[in-house]
Each structure stands twice: as C-alpha cells, then as structure tokens.
Design an enzyme around this catalytic site. Structure first.
Site, mmCIF file in Angstrom:
data_model
loop_
_atom_site.group_PDB
_atom_site.id
_atom_site.type_symbol
_atom_site.label_atom_id
_atom_site.label_comp_id
_atom_site.label_asym_id
_atom_site.label_seq_id
_atom_site.Cartn_x
_atom_site.Cartn_y
_atom_site.Cartn_z
ATOM 1 N NE ARG A 46 4.013 -3.073 1.469
ATOM 2 C CZ ARG A 46 4.740 -4.131 1.116
ATOM 3 N NH1 ARG A 46 5.837 -3.988 0.440
ATOM 4 N NH2 ARG A 46 4.335 -5.348 1.419
ATOM 5 C CB VAL A 72 3.163 -6.166 5.605
ATOM 6 C CG1 VAL A 72 4.563 -6.163 5.052
ATOM 7 C CG2 VAL A 72 2.276 -5.246 4.764
ATOM 8 C CB SER A 73 -0.722 -9.066 2.419
ATOM 9 O OG SER A 73 -1.377 -9.496 3.587
ATOM 10 C CD GLN A 74 2.276 -10.330 -4.398
ATOM 11 O OE1 GLN A 74 1.745 -11.400 -4.117
ATOM 12 N NE2 GLN A 74 2.698 -10.034 -5.604
#
Ligand code: SAH
Length: 225
Positions: A46, A72-74
């Site tokens: 990530r 960027v999403s959880q």
C-alpha cells in the site's frame, strides 16, 4: 522507515512486511475471514500507492488523502467490499474509480484480469506508475468517464464502483455478465447505501448491504462536476 523505491519488486522485497502483517491482523480482528482477501492485503504494498507525505501511515487501517480531493478508502471497507464479490481468481473485473490504484492491485491478486477507469488523468497516471512498481501486470487503466463503463472488454463477471452515484449507470448493467455481480454505493452525495446488484438473465436483483460514505461519482450517469 525508508523505502528504497528503485529496488522494490513487489511486496516481498520491501521493508514494510511487518506493518502489512499487522494490518492483516487488524482486518482479521474486525471480522474479515476470507483467506484470499487477507492474502491480497498481506501481499499488496500500500505504501507505493499513497503520496510520500502520508507514506508513514500507509499501513494504518485508515482512509488517506491521495490528492485532487480524493482519498484511498479505509482497508477494512475495501476488504468488506472485496469479500462480498467472492472472487475465485479467474474473473474479468471492471473497476470504476481507480484513485490511487491500491484497490486495483488487490483486485489484480484476487481476479484474472482487471480493467479500471479513472476520470482524473493525474490520478490515473500515478496509479499506472504505482501498479508497475508493485509488479501488478494483469491490469489496464483507462482515463475517462466510468459511468459509461469500458465496453471494449465487456461483459464483466464483477463490477466495482468506488464512488457514490444517484443510480446504477445503465451502461454498467449492460456490461455485466449473466450471473455477474456489481457493487455500487447509491444515494445522495456524502451518504449512500452500498448496494449489490446481481444479474440473472435479463433480471437485475438489488440488495442493500451497508451504509457507506464515498466520494461522488461524477459523469454522464452520475453527479455533475
Ligand atoms: N478505490 C480507490 C479510491 C477511489 S476514490 C483507491 O483504492 O484508491 C474514487 C475515485 O473515483 C476518485 O479517484 C474519483 O476521481 C473517481 N471517479 C469519480 N467519478 C468517476 C467516473 N465517472 N469515472 C471514473 N472515475 C471516477
């Protein structure tokens, strides 16, 4: 924590493995059980998909800013999302809203081939670069309005929309394979219901899954810019 960017070749050769393992533990503790999904998180770097300014937070289970007002999403949200699709490894998947490309990379691990559409050119280009650096090869990135889908490679076994729209864009329904599933947050800007649409022949069955808050889906069959 220094990432030697030029020498990285995927997740195995970096110094973030311990952080990734902790993220996977956090996801497991929150209820993620699908082994393929957990493995995808364990293998996907990530830190390559977030801007340098927030790289030290790359393995927190938190949404992070990626520029252009996007996030960027959880990871937990993405894990839930990916579990719902129950991918087996061979599917052709369409993703709308590439963003950082992180979820695209996770999909690359979980499916056979991934086609992803992003409307913001700079994000699409950064994502392309990060995917290359992460060694993800089964992904194609298009700059354009994802509410129109990507008809050239249709039909898709699964379609994921990573931004919230008022309705399901009709082109996406047309591009969904028989037996395929589509996940989309539906509702007003800022507050949606994550909805699973399953195609059975000419019929589309909608199932509300959870409350969600995604950035707006902007385009011909979405919201105005
Ligand atoms: N899943 C992504 C986060 C996506 S955020 C990640 O892992 O980083 C949602 C993205 O959808 C944003 O990048 C936004 O620019 C994009 N988007 C919004 N409307 C779109 C449209 N019509 N077509 C393609 N992308 C769109």
């Amino acid at each position: 924590m220094v990432a030697r960017r030029g020498r990285l070749s995927g997740a195995s050769a970096d110094s973030f493995g311990g952080y990734r393992a902790r993220l996977v533990e956090a996801l497991r503790a929150k209820g993620i059980r699908n082994l393929a999904v957990l493995k995808a998180f364990a293998e996907t770097p990530r830190h390559l998909f977030v801007p340098a300014a927030v790289r030290h937070r790359a393995y927190e289970d938190a949404a992070l800013p990626i520029g252009n007002g996007q996030t960027v999403s959880q990871p937990f949200t993405q894990a839930r999302y990916l579990e719902l699709l129950r991918l087996r490894g061979k599917e052709k998947v369409l993703e709308i809203g590439t963003g950082s490309g992180y979820q695209t990379a996770l999909l690359g691990t979980l499916a056979g081939q991934v086609f992803t559409v992003e409307r913001v050119r700079s994000l699409a280009e950064a994502a392309r670069q990060a995917l290359l650096e992460a060694g993800v090869r089964n992904v194609s990135v298009l700059v354009g309005d994802g509410t129109l889908g990507w008809s050239a490679y249709a039909p898709y076994d699964a379609i994921l929309v990573a931004a919230g729209g008022p309705d399901v864009p009709p082109p996406l329904l047309q591009q969904l394979a028989d037996g395929g599933q589509l996940l989309i947050p539906l509702g007003a800007r800022g507050s949606q219901t994550l909805t699973l649409v399953r195609r059975v022949g000419a019929e589309f069955r909608q199932l509300p899954v959870a409350e969600a808050r995604f950035v707006p889906l902007i385009g011909e069959h979405g919201f105005d810019a």
